[in-house]
Design a protein around this motif. Structure first.
Motif, short mmCIF file in Angstrom:
data_model
loop_
_atom_site.label_atom_id
_atom_site.label_comp_id
_atom_site.label_asym_id
_atom_site.label_seq_id
_atom_site.Cartn_x
_atom_site.Cartn_y
_atom_site.Cartn_z
N LYS A 34 -16.84 18.98 -18.03
CA LYS A 34 -15.53 19.30 -17.51
C LYS A 34 -15.98 19.98 -15.89
O LYS A 34 -17.06 20.30 -15.60
CB LYS A 34 -15.06 20.51 -18.02
N VAL A 35 -15.05 19.81 -15.19
CA VAL A 35 -15.23 20.53 -13.70
C VAL A 35 -13.77 21.37 -13.58
O VAL A 35 -12.82 21.00 -14.30
CB VAL A 35 -15.39 19.56 -12.36
N LYS A 36 -14.02 22.18 -12.59
CA LYS A 36 -12.72 22.98 -12.50
C LYS A 36 -12.26 22.59 -10.92
O LYS A 36 -13.07 22.11 -10.07
CB LYS A 36 -13.04 24.26 -12.09
N ILE A 37 -10.87 22.56 -10.70
CA ILE A 37 -10.16 22.17 -9.57
C ILE A 37 -9.58 23.26 -9.01
O ILE A 37 -8.79 24.08 -9.94
CB ILE A 37 -9.28 21.04 -9.53
N ARG A 38 -9.71 23.76 -7.80
CA ARG A 38 -9.30 25.20 -7.35
C ARG A 38 -8.36 24.89 -6.00
O ARG A 38 -8.74 24.27 -5.33
CB ARG A 38 -10.50 25.96 -7.09
N ASN A 39 -7.03 25.53 -6.33
CA ASN A 39 -6.33 25.66 -4.90
C ASN A 39 -6.65 26.82 -4.18
O ASN A 39 -6.59 27.97 -4.59
CB ASN A 39 -4.99 25.64 -5.52
N LEU A 40 -7.17 26.51 -3.00
CA LEU A 40 -7.85 27.52 -2.40
C LEU A 40 -6.86 28.39 -1.59
O LEU A 40 -7.25 29.53 -1.16
CB LEU A 40 -8.79 26.83 -1.02
N GLU A 41 -5.43 28.17 -1.69
CA GLU A 41 -4.74 29.06 -1.05
C GLU A 41 -4.26 30.06 -2.29
O GLU A 41 -4.27 31.12 -2.15
CB GLU A 41 -3.45 28.37 -0.58
N THR A 42 -3.87 29.44 -3.32
CA THR A 42 -3.41 30.16 -4.37
C THR A 42 -4.27 30.74 -5.46
O THR A 42 -4.24 31.70 -5.99
CB THR A 42 -2.26 29.30 -5.50
N LYS A 43 -5.64 30.21 -5.21
CA LYS A 43 -6.55 30.62 -5.92
C LYS A 43 -6.65 30.24 -7.59
O LYS A 43 -7.46 30.89 -8.29
CB LYS A 43 -7.06 32.19 -5.95
N ILE A 44 -5.64 29.38 -7.67
CA ILE A 44 -5.51 28.94 -9.22
C ILE A 44 -6.45 27.80 -9.41
O ILE A 44 -6.66 26.90 -8.52
CB ILE A 44 -4.27 28.47 -9.22
N GLU A 45 -7.20 28.04 -10.71
CA GLU A 45 -8.00 27.06 -10.93
C GLU A 45 -7.88 26.41 -12.34
O GLU A 45 -7.08 26.94 -13.21
CB GLU A 45 -9.47 27.56 -11.31
N GLU A 46 -7.96 25.00 -12.31
CA GLU A 46 -7.83 24.25 -13.53
C GLU A 46 -8.74 23.46 -13.82
O GLU A 46 -9.56 22.81 -13.03
CB GLU A 46 -6.40 23.31 -13.43
N GLU A 47 -8.94 23.37 -15.27
CA GLU A 47 -10.33 22.33 -15.70
C GLU A 47 -9.90 21.27 -16.07
O GLU A 47 -8.83 21.06 -16.50
CB GLU A 47 -10.55 23.09 -17.11
N VAL A 48 -10.67 20.26 -15.48
CA VAL A 48 -10.21 18.85 -15.56
C VAL A 48 -11.49 17.95 -15.91
O VAL A 48 -12.51 18.49 -15.95
CB VAL A 48 -9.53 17.96 -14.43
N PRO A 49 -11.25 16.76 -16.89
CA PRO A 49 -12.59 16.03 -17.35
C PRO A 49 -13.22 15.69 -16.21
O PRO A 49 -12.62 15.33 -15.05
CB PRO A 49 -12.05 14.94 -18.11
N LEU A 50 -14.52 15.79 -16.00
CA LEU A 50 -15.34 15.06 -15.07
C LEU A 50 -14.90 13.53 -14.72
O LEU A 50 -14.83 13.05 -13.67
CB LEU A 50 -16.66 15.18 -15.22
#
Lengths: 461, 461
Positions: free
Chosen positions: A432-448
């Motif tokens: 897995k890796v994380k995708i982060r929205n840099l404005e909202t700072k929300i992170e979501e885990e997604v499959p690599l």
């Protein structure tokens, strides 16, 4: 203690002075452009090139320097501002002073009979650098050379100018317009001897900066005009009105302008031009102004100059006119031509100010996603593999490898990148890796294995 | 009669000779670009800028000339090719010789610690003009300055180079790659005294044009190397293989390269770089070549050069490397940097040739529709009104007013405009105009009131 502080201060001064002496400098009157400034410039260039292409112009690129003989005899007094290259053996060359003479040289040299071209390039003038005046600056030129139905190209040039200024959206402006042959006729009517037309035009040209009394003094005392002649000129150069109003005034029955061959022809031409501008819905931008003379010798017909209206006086931002004899000066067949040159530096200054006023920010890069990998140099190959997947998908991506999370985050924040893919061992172990929205700072885990598509989704691609 | 013909011929010759003497010329080694050539150039620039932006670079614009002191001491022997400006009072300036030194000057002058920039601009060299060699030519540079995890930027620069050459689609190429510190180690192993590293590197650099015997002669007779030393160099510089093969050979147990501090560090760096290039799927373009030395003094790490494969030998089309000391030469803090420069002129030559081979044609303008009005100058205002409607709709349009139908048609055909709106009194009387497909020559009558939409439909807009 005070002596010691003073001593430290002195040492500091000396060190700093040496530092600044050793640091490199720019030549006077030149500038670098980078980041946000460059983004604004490129946006303006793209608007300008789009207008030029919409009118069927092709781009011409000429060398930054020309043979000195090409530039000689074209600029009158301003020739002293031409930059020469050193004589290092071989030909004598000078940096171009404008884009019009290289254009004329190109047309003459290649025996061309018709050509509609634009050129966006730097020109060089050894002028005294001052606020807003530079030794290297961009000009944006559009010219039409060739034999066409009368006033067709003249109309299109003025139209292009209004489209440029409208689409750059930098505020209200007006285009002052006059005709060299009308000026000639006017001077003849006033009793100016023909050999003084040029020098008196130069005096009239100063009316935007000086009072008529000052200009009159110059015409009478320095240039030897009779007082009555100067006064007659004074009554004419006050004339300034919307094009059709002033034109019909000058064409009234009994008008001396109709008796004079030169001015009568000019009025006929202007009638067609004003009709064309009216039907093209841009005549409200144009002011017919008998005091507009334009310095350069080579104009032979319609002349014009665009100025900003409103409180800030930045002066002329564009100018041009018809020059039917310049190309023939190069020994080729004469080819009539008309053109406009936009002094884009002032436009940039206005655009930058507008952006500041509107509190807008410009991102210096277009990067869409930052790949941040926690680790040391051993992670560089992994970064290479993953970022290459983003690049292959034509995403604008950068990578950063660091053992420190805060360094990765600040890199993203500094360049206002909207998305980050965060790659850490702890998630990698489960693919897995994380995708982060840099404005909202929300992170979501997604499959690599699907991270490129996940990024594309978030970018609405 | 024969005497008379001869006489006429002689007069003709003299007249023509005078003509050509008076016609303007370009400075030697410089060129104009227009029409189709310019379209190809702009297409290439746009591909190149897209690659650079995809990697997060911002555009930098620097003056065409720098203070002479900025350029001094940066180019070794090549300094003699620098164009100086004449001393007309004031500062001594020179035209830029490349884009790397202005970039380093900018970084140093502004105290910048990290910067990823591209610049596409002309540089100037007083070289002997020859086929394919010019005095003014474009370079496209991409550089990364700053402290990053080892080999991250080096990888990205080589990756950018392969993306550029892949996307320009100009044929098969290879990137020869080496490392300055590996060369240093190699020379030390061979027994070259350190003070001769530079000059021996220059000799090695000639191996792409000269045989080893010639280069050996120079190293022994001119530069005073022992024959055995030169021969040892000879065994090494023959080494050229796919990166991972040659790297593992050089890292074999007992290899002298592992004993030497300089080359051992270089091999560690290359290992990371080759892993990164492999995982980024571009290592098949790279050849690890111990004979690559690169002339310029300022390289300190990875060096590389891209060459075309195949029959036509156009030589190097791009080159670059790491230069960690250049920015510090300007008296600021040292900032490590690595970059690549694409010699775009050769790329243009190849693109033009490819287009010829493929029998492709390029339109010089993008004009979509020509408004042709039958009539004389009294129709100029009508042309202005109708063409302005096309321009307002953001269509690329030109107009021609002529009493002769053949002139209107040939204007359209000459510039390969696809559509024409034909305006004649006979149709106008019933409120109609004709739209003509200039390829099929099929005409259709449409209402004047809807002609803009009718054109847009035909352009699928």
């Amino acid at each position: 203690q005070p002596e010691f502080d003073e001593f430290v201060q002195k040492v500091k001064e000396i060190v700093e002075r040496n530092e600044s002496r050793r640091l490199p400098k720019l030549p006077k009157g030149t500038r670098d452009f980078a980041n946000e400034q460059m983004v604004i410039r490129e946006r303006a260039f793209s608007i300008i090139a789009d207008v030029f292409k919409r009118h069927g112009a092709t781009s011409l690129d000429t060398p930054a320097f020309e043979l000195r003989e090409t530039l000689m005899g074209k600029y009158g007094e301003d020739s002293k501002l031409i930059y020469d290259l050193a004589d290092q053996g071989g030909e004598l060359c000078s940096l171009r002073y404008d884009l019009t003479v290289p254009f004329a040289r190109y047309v003459a040299m290649n025996g061309i009979t018709s050509f509609k071209r634009y050129q966006i390039a730097k020109v060089y003038r050894r002028d005294n650098p001052s606020k807003g005046r530079y030794r290297e600056f961009y000009q944006c030129d559009f010219d039409i050379a060739g034999q066409y139905e009368e006033m067709g190209p003249d109309f299109e040039i003025v139209k292009v100018l209004t489209e440029l200024l409208d689409e750059l959206d930098i505020g209200d402006y007006e285009v002052k317009l006059n005709h060299r042959k009308l000026l000639d006729g006017m001077l003849e009517i006033c009793g100016v001897p023909p050999e003084k037309f040029g020098t008196i035009c130069s005096s009239i040209d100063k009316l935007d900066k000086q009072s008529f009394e000052q200009v009159k003094k110059e015409m009478v005392e320095e240039k030897g005009l009779a007082v009555e002649t100067a006064d007659r000129i004074g009554t004419f150069v006050k004339e300034k009105d919307s094009p059709k109003e002033l034109l019909s005034k000058l064409k009234q029955e009994g008008s001396e302008f109709l008796q004079n061959a030169s001015s009568s022809r000019a009025l006929d031409e202007l009638e067609i031009l004003f009709d064309a501008l009216e039907r093209s819905k841009c005549i409200d931008k144009v002011v017919f102004d008998l005091s507009l003379a334009r310095g350069l010798d080579y104009y032979t017909g319609v002349i014009f100059e665009a100025v900003f209206k409103g409180t800030t006086q930045v002066g002329s931002i564009a100018a041009g006119g018809r020059y039917d004899n310049l190309i023939g000066m190069f020994g080729s067949k004469p080819v009539p031509a008309v053109g406009v040159s936009l002094g884009i530096e002032r436009v940039f200054a206005i655009m930058e100010q507008l952006q500041k006023d509107r509190n807008e920010t410009t991102r210096p890069t277009e990067t869409q996603v930052l790949l941040g990998i926690m680790g040391n140099k051993s992670k560089i190959p992994l970064a290479a593999e993953l970022t290459s997947k983003l690049w292959s998908a034509k995403l604008k991506a950068e990578f950063v490898v660091s053992t420190r999370f805060d360094k990765i985050i600040s890199r993203a924040n500094d360049s206002k990148i909207p998305w980050m893919v965060l790659v850490r061992d702890r998630e990698l172990e489960t693919g897995k890796v994380k995708i982060r929205n840099l404005e909202t700072k929300i992170e979501e885990e997604v499959p690599l294995s699907a991270f490129v598509d996940e990024v594309k989704n978030r970018l609405n691609l």
